[in-house]
Design a protein around this motif. Structure first.
Motif, PDB file in Angstrom:
ATOM      1  N   CYS A 113       0.830  -1.210   0.000  1.00 43.65           N
ATOM      2  CA  CYS A 113       0.000   0.000   0.000  1.00 43.65           C
ATOM      3  C   CYS A 113       0.864   1.260   0.000  1.00 43.65           C
ATOM      4  O   CYS A 113       0.496   2.277  -0.606  1.00 43.65           O
ATOM      5  N   ARG A 245       2.114   9.070   9.714  1.00 48.19           N
ATOM      6  CA  ARG A 245       0.924   9.420  10.496  1.00 48.19           C
ATOM      7  C   ARG A 245      -0.223   9.887   9.597  1.00 48.19           C
ATOM      8  O   ARG A 245      -1.391   9.611   9.874  1.00 48.19           O
ATOM      9  N   ASN A 247      -0.851   8.843   6.733  1.00 45.51           N
ATOM     10  CA  ASN A 247      -1.302   7.791   5.821  1.00 45.51           C
ATOM     11  C   ASN A 247      -1.506   6.444   6.511  1.00 45.51           C
ATOM     12  O   ASN A 247      -1.483   5.403   5.855  1.00 45.51           O
ATOM     13  N   VAL A 248      -1.737   6.461   7.821  1.00 48.58           N
ATOM     14  CA  VAL A 248      -1.958   5.184   8.532  1.00 48.58           C
ATOM     15  C   VAL A 248      -3.216   4.477   8.028  1.00 48.58           C
ATOM     16  O   VAL A 248      -3.330   3.248   8.140  1.00 48.58           O
ATOM     17  N   HIS A 249      -4.134   5.250   7.442  1.00 50.98           N
ATOM     18  CA  HIS A 249      -5.370   4.638   6.933  1.00 50.98           C
ATOM     19  C   HIS A 249      -5.101   3.681   5.778  1.00 50.98           C
ATOM     20  O   HIS A 249      -5.969   2.863   5.425  1.00 50.98           O
ATOM     21  N   LEU A 250      -3.914   3.770   5.175  1.00 57.36           N
ATOM     22  CA  LEU A 250      -3.584   2.876   4.066  1.00 57.36           C
ATOM     23  C   LEU A 250      -3.299   1.455   4.533  1.00 57.36           C
ATOM     24  O   LEU A 250      -3.397   0.504   3.764  1.00 57.36           O
ATOM     25  N   ALA A 252      -3.878  -2.036   6.110  1.00 60.42           N
ATOM     26  CA  ALA A 252      -4.975  -2.957   6.433  1.00 60.42           C
ATOM     27  C   ALA A 252      -4.811  -3.463   7.857  1.00 60.42           C
ATOM     28  O   ALA A 252      -5.795  -3.746   8.547  1.00 60.42           O
ATOM     29  N   GLN A 254      -3.556  -2.372  11.398  1.00 59.24           N
ATOM     30  CA  GLN A 254      -3.173  -1.217  12.197  1.00 59.24           C
ATOM     31  C   GLN A 254      -2.057  -1.540  13.182  1.00 59.24           C
ATOM     32  O   GLN A 254      -1.319  -0.648  13.606  1.00 59.24           O
ATOM     33  N   ALA A 257       0.996  -0.740  11.420  1.00 57.90           N
ATOM     34  CA  ALA A 257       1.192   0.715  11.372  1.00 57.90           C
ATOM     35  C   ALA A 257       1.804   1.208  12.678  1.00 57.90           C
ATOM     36  O   ALA A 257       2.722   2.039  12.669  1.00 57.90           O
ATOM     37  N   ARG A 258       1.309   0.691  13.796  1.00 54.76           N
ATOM     38  CA  ARG A 258       1.854   1.114  15.090  1.00 54.76           C
ATOM     39  C   ARG A 258       3.303   0.657  15.258  1.00 54.76           C
ATOM     40  O   ARG A 258       4.133   1.397  15.801  1.00 54.76           O
TER      41      ARG A 258
END
Length: 282
Positions: A113, A245, A247-250, A252, A254, A257-258
């Motif tokens: 992503c 931060r 683009n963390v919504h990209l 799948a 989370q 992302a963290r």
């Protein structure tokens, strides 16, 4: 210092050279380099191509800053803002490249992503640079500035002018270093200001090196490169944290992302510690 035809031309002019008539010899190779780098990213938008385009445009911006006392103030400000805009256009993709490179240090596998987001940023960068008509813009800026300088009624000796502008850049750098070192907690904006001021000093010494004879500028350049390397790495991590931060919504996942954000924060802490250490030494 990078060896090129520009420095040989400046050295050949001697002590009787004028700042006004030297401008084109300094600016023309920078314009040509920026245009070559711009063409390269359309053929091969590698991270290095984007980086070198940004460097070329930053060097142009610094040269216009050096000649600011001799040029129309409003036009000079407009030109420098334009170079920054073009550099930022290339920088949007370059920021993604830096983020991807940093995250590859986790396990070598960067989420698809984020790679897709980089490609979208590249398309936007290319479109901005194409629409900016960068070739005509840069050639027109060079011709306009050279004409203004060559028709000026006053002439300034190149060695004296160069020394004055390098000293002005160095004073600006020292002021920013003092401001950054006085705060109790590291201030990223102040550290970034030090980095930018250091680059300007470095570029001006590289431009005018052959006519500067006050002291050992090679030693100064070596110290500046060390500072810039460290401060640049810190800035890369800070920019990557902000980009992640946003683009963390990209992601799948989370949790991934963290983990990525935590990894970057650790790298930031390490780079910040080293930047503060070098600043104290300087």
């Amino acid at each position: 210092m990078k060896d090129d035809d520009r420095t040989h031309e400046i050295a050949a002019l001697g002590d009787d050279a004028h700042a006004e008539s030297t401008f084109a010899a300094l600016a023309a190779p920078l314009v040509d380099e920026a245009l070559a780098r711009n063409a390269a990213i359309h053929a091969d938008a590698s991270p290095e191509s984007l980086h070198q385009l940004r460097v070329a445009l930053r060097r142009l911006r610094s040269l216009w800053w050096a000649y600011r006392p001799l040029l129309d103030k409003a036009e000079n400000t407009r030109q420098r803002a334009l170079y920054r805009f073009l550099a930022d256009a290339a920088g949007e993709t370059r920021d993604w490249d830096i983020l991807l490179e940093l995250l590859s240090g986790i396990d070598g596998d960067v989420p698809a992503c984020l790679r897709d987001a980089r490609e979208r940023a590249l398309a936007a960068s290319r479109e901005t640079l194409v629409n900016a008509d960068i070739r005509n813009v840069l050639h027109d800026a060079l011709a306009s500035a050279a004409k203004e300088l060559n028709t000026a009624s006053v002439r300034h000796a190149l060695p004296r002018f160069a020394a004055q502008r390098v000293r002005a850049a160095e004073r600006s750098l020292r002021a920013r270093m003092r401001a950054a070192s006085r705060v109790k907690r590291p201030d990223y904006e102040l550290l970034h200001d030090v980095r930018k001021a250091g680059k300007r000093v470095r570029y001006l010494i590289e431009f005018f090196g052959p006519v500067l004879d006050e002291r050992d500028h090679e030693r100064v350049l070596k110290r500046l490169k060390e500072l810039q390397q460290c401060f640049g790495e810190l800035n890369d991590v800070i920019a990557s944290i902000a980009l992640l931060r946003a683009n963390v919504h990209l992601f799948a996942d989370q949790c991934a992302a963290r983990d990525a954000l935590a990894y970057l924060k650790l790298r930031r802490k390490e780079r910040r510690r080293e930047a503060v250490r070098l600043l104290a030494k300087a």
